[in-house]
Enzyme design. Structure first.
Site, PDB file in Angstrom:
ATOM      1  CB  SER A  15      -0.901   0.017   1.235  1.00 53.16           C
ATOM      2  OG  SER A  15      -1.454   1.303   1.424  1.00 53.16           O
ATOM      3  CD  GLU A  89       0.149  -5.258  -7.263  1.00 54.64           C
ATOM      4  OE1 GLU A  89       0.447  -4.199  -7.857  1.00 54.64           O
ATOM      5  OE2 GLU A  89       0.443  -5.471  -6.062  1.00 54.64           O
TER       6      GLU A  89
END
Length: 953
Positions: A15, A89
């Protein structure tokens, strides 16, 4: 499951919001851990911010990186779990790679691998059959801890690196230690060798460096000399074109100041800036500019070009800038422009036989209003004008069918839907120009050929001719204006190219006011009147704009000639406040002029002496804000001029030609009567309380002259400390004022050949300059008991010397004489050297040096007060324009910010010199704002051989 050749050892998914600092540090640590010294990195780690280039497909680039990676390192946290990119992902990895190749690094939250873990993305929750390998980095909360030297972080990096490289951790740590020791050993060996090489190289390079430094210094001297020569050439060129091309002169001044900074180039630029009202040039039209107009609120300027476009400019005190897109729609040249009184509507008249209205409430998004106004013949619309209330629009021009009713007037109460107003036939031909009277009841019209007459439009249903007509060789064939009160008409463009004022107070008996003016070269085809009706702008055949003072029609005078256009000037317009003028023409430019003199010395106040017949004489300032003013034949008035000038008191001395002198501290006033015969005529006053002056002592005893008569003072001067007074007549004496009530004469006297007219002490008080008739004497008064006059090395000047003064450093002496004003270098008092040519060659009646020695004010014989910049004594330059109404130069205030002059009426005007001082401090930025820098072509012409510089960057 896809398989492909691997390019990356691992892919970091994280993140950005939470781990934007940790992820780069982790990437660096993995690439360096146990790295052999000869390799760039131990592992190749993919992280989006370092490995992705700009491109059209972000996900496809990430997908290719995932395909080429052996491991997925997931920086897990509740924040990352909510990231759609992280989840995508991980989902891709699970579809194309084994779960066993996922390495979890927990940065926040709790890790519940066998349940609904909030720290894991949705695609990974419940995916593990047994607890996976994971590394705990939750302890890393402070960005300062993300440091490769942190042993705890290095331990975690080792855990991850061992898993990715599939080497036992203890073996990998040992290899890391071994590689580190090897690297340090090689570094020490290399350093030792480099030291030996460096010693040898230093010995060999010292000479090379010295030779290089000499070469660089020589090159720099050559370049500096070249720049100095080019700068001097630019200054000479600026001097030549200052009056005809102020824009280029300012650009050259800026370039010279940048190339060779110093007093010479800076004072030249100030001379250019202060001597011209030029404020900028607007470009953007392809061909000639045929019309300009300011909006009544003063916020906009519109310019119209021959190519049929209108440009809008936002106006402020610094100039104008383009706003919005060009207004297009006309198919031929635009002949005239006008704003409505509320500034919301613009009308354009064109040779394409139409007029158009535009909504310019938002200048950045101006729009057309309604349909074009039509009904005009081949000549198109000659001019456009709004009535003062904005309800009527006049658009005179050639009509379609001779004898038919022209579309001259329109009702524009609703600008989007104009309605034609029926108008009588013009009995003398097409009406070209009109002007509304302020009350809106009369329309003045000018007709092609040689006719002018008035129309009564008070009743739009019954418009009728209501006035006179002018015919004959002196009648107007060009422009026409009405003064703001509607009582005077101005016509231009007659057969002899003159301009004429007419009295309209009785429309049935119109008569000329004064004589025609501007007959020598005035074209008269363009006219503009300032809002106050006092200044008229016209044009001439030499591409100039002429400003006329017309407030007295019987004595119209040319105020100023504005030069700068390179072709015929087509149109002029004043701003609503009358401070700015726009001119435009065939050179495709619009030039802006400041006609307010805001950057010129401004009169602060005028001091009128008491008594209707009294006239002001000489003045003297003190540093405390006290002004002593000689009035009439026997009075000196004291004024407090610190804020609003007010008279505090006056002292009276019998005799004539009473002159005052104030001590530097403002406590002592000296008055003297130069005509006294029975005593010296010199009195001392205590003015510590300016409201209650008291006499300190009677006339000083200056001794007897050779005929036995008492000597009398002609001029006096205080020493800088105020403790010594010099008194001059044919004999100059020094007096101690230690006890002001008992002045004591000091030592011997020295005599002058004629009457001493002016005295000045040097800043250190050790020298005294004496102006005596046409001669200047420099005396050594370091011992006031034995003053010693040096030989006269200055020679004789032309006429009497009015004023002498020293520069603050004492190295320069200046003299204002009847013939000219001269500056000398007196660094060696025994051999003064004159700086260049005299400042003025015209007769001078009075003058004064400013205490800061930056300015000298001289009074020319024609009655104008002129300021000169003497910061570069070898090349003084005239600054600003002559001070209007100044009939005599008196003195500067101690801070050099105020100048006192007399008026023809006998009063004293105090001038604020701050505008010029501000210009001196900001000359380059002001010039760049007005004119910009030379472009590359100009630079190549004016500075050959010098690389181009944008001197306004």
């Amino acid at each position: 499951m896809k398989t492909t050749a691997t390019r990356y050892d691992a892919f970091i998914s994280y993140s950005h919001a939470l781990d934007g600092v940790l992820a780069p540090a982790l990437q660096t640590g993995l690439q360096r851990f146990a790295k052999p010294w000869y390799r760039a990195r131990a592992l190749r780690i993919f992280r989006d911010n370092t490995d992705l280039a700009a491109g059209p497909g972000l996900w496809s680039a990430i997908e290719r990186a995932l395909e080429q990676s052996s491991w997925l390192i997931l920086l897990a946290s509740p924040v990352a779990a909510r990231s759609p990119w992280v989840d995508r992902e991980v989902a891709w990895w699970r579809e194309n790679r084994p779960d066993s190749r996922i390495l979890v690094v927990l940065t926040e939250g709790e890790f519940a691998w066998d349940g609904e873990d909030a720290a894991l993305p949705p695609s990974l929750r419940g995916a593990f059959e047994e607890e996976p390998r994971w590394v705990d980095l939750r302890w890393l909360h402070d960005a300062d801890q993300v440091d490769q030297s942190n042993p705890r972080l290095r331990e975690c990096v080792a855990d991850i690196a061992a898993a990715v490289r599939e080497i036992p951790k203890d073996h990998l740590v040992g290899r890391h230690i071994q590689e580190h020791r090897r690297t340090m050993r090689l570094a020490r060996t290399a350093v030792g060798a480099l030291v030996l090489l460096l010693v040898a190289a230093l010995a060999a390079s010292v000479v090379a460096f010295q030779q290089r430094d000499h070469a660089i210094q020589a090159q720099q001297r050559t370049l500096a000399a070249q720049r100095s020569v080019v700068a001097r050439t630019m200054l000479a060129q600026a001097d030549q074109i200052r009056d005809t091309d102020p824009r280029t002169a300012e650009q050259l001044g800026v370039a010279a100041t940048r190339l060779s900074p110093g007093a010479a180039s800076e004072s030249s630029l100030v001379e250019t800036l202060s001597g011209s009202p030029y404020r900028g040039t607007l470009t953007g039209h392809t061909y000639q500019v045929d019309a300009v107009a300011y909006s009544p609120d003063g916020r906009l300027l519109a310019t119209a070009g021959w190519e049929g476009t209108v440009l809008l400019w936002a106006v402020d005190s610094g100039g104008a800038r383009r706003v919005g897109d060009p207004l297009t729609g006309h198919t031929n040249s635009i002949t005239s422009l006008a704003f409505s009184p509320d500034s919301r509507t613009l009308v354009t008249g064109s040779a394409d036989q139409t007029a158009r209205l535009w909504n310019v409430s938002d200048p950045a998004h101006a729009t057309a209003l309604g349909s074009p106004l039509t009904g005009y013949g081949a000549g198109g619309v000659a001019s456009v004008t709004f009535s003062h209330d904005g309800r009527l629009l006049a658009t005179p021009g050639a009509i379609q069918v001779p004898g038919s009713t022209p579309n001259l007037l329109w009702d524009v109460a609703d600008p989007a839907h104009p309605r034609p107003v029926p108008f009588p036939d013009s009995p003398y031909g097409n009406i070209d120009r009109v002007a509304f009277t302020p009350d809106g009841r009369t329309l003045a019209s000018q007709v092609s050929g040689n006719v002018f007459y008035l129309w009564d439009i008070g009743d739009l249903a019954h418009i009728r001719q209501a006035g006179f007509r002018i015919t004959g060789p002196d009648s107007p064939t060009g422009a026409v204006l009405l003064t703001p009160d509607g009582r005077t008409m101005i016509t231009g463009g007659s057969s002899d190219r003159s301009t004429q004022l007419w009295d309209l107070s009785d429309p049935q008996h119109v008569r000329p006011l004064g004589s025609p003016f501007g007959t020598e070269s005035a074209a008269g085809s363009a006219l503009a009147l300032s809002p106050d009706g006092r200044t008229l702008a016209t044009t001439d055949t030499d591409n100039n704009v002429l400003l006329w003072d017309v407030h007295d029609p019987a004595a119209v005078r040319l105020r100023e000639r504005l030069a700068g256009h390179t072709a015929w000037v087509q149109t002029v317009a004043f701003s609503p406040d009358g401070k700015q003028l726009a001119s435009a023409g065939e050179d495709a430019t619009t030039m802006l002029w400041d006609v307010s003199d805001e950057d010129q010395p401004a009169p602060l106040t005028t001091i009128a002496p008491a008594g209707p017949d009294e006239r002001a004489g000489s003045t003297s300032f003190s540093a405390t804000g006290l002004l002593a003013l000689a009035v009439g034949s026997n009075t000196v008035e004291l004024w407090d001029v610190r804020d609003r000038p007010r008279r505090t008191a006056s002292v009276t001395q019998q005799g004539v030609s009473v002159s005052p002198a104030l001590s530097p501290d403002g406590r002592t006033l000296v008055t003297f009567d130069s005509s006294a015969v029975d005593d010296s005529g010199l009195l001392l006053w205590d003015v510590s309380d300016p409201a209650r002056p008291r006499q300190l002592t009677g006339p000083l005893d200056l001794g007897r002259n050779e005929t036995g008569w008492s000597r009398h003072a002609a001029t006096v001067a205080f020493s800088p400390d105020g403790r010594t007074l010099a008194v001059g007549d044919p004999v100059v004496s020094l007096w101690s004022l230690e006890d002001r009530a008992r002045p004591r004469r000091l030592g011997a006297l020295f005599t002058t050949s004629t009457l001493a007219t002016t005295l000045a002490f040097s800043p250190d008080g050790k020298s005294l300059a004496v102006g005596s008739g046409p001669s200047i004497i420099l005396a050594d008064v370091s011992d006031p008991t034995a003053p010693r006059a040096r030989a006269d090395p200055f020679g004789s000047n032309t006429g009497y010397v009015w004023e002498v003064g020293f520069s603050p450093d004492g190295h320069t002496l200046g003299a204002v004489s009847q013939g000219f004003t001269v500056l000398w270098d007196i660094s060696d008092p025994g051999e003064p050297v004159r700086f260049g040519a005299p400042i003025t060659s015209a007769p001078v009646t009075r003058g004064a040096f400013s205490p800061d020695w930056r300015t000298v004010a001289v009074q020319d014989s024609d009655g104008s007060a002129v300021l000169w910049d003497i910061t570069e004594p070898a090349q003084p330059r005239r600054i600003g324009r002559p001070l209007p109404g100044a009939s005599g130069v008196l003195s500067f205030s101690p801070d050099s910010r105020t100048l006192a002059t007399t008026t023809s009426g006998g009063a004293v005007t105090l001038w604020d010199l701050d505008p010029l001082e501000s210009l001196r401090h900001n000359a380059v930025s002001v010039a760049c704002g007005r004119s910009g820098a030379l472009n590359e072509d100009q630079w190549a012409f004016y500075a050959p051989g010098v690389p181009y510089e944008n001197t306004c960057t």
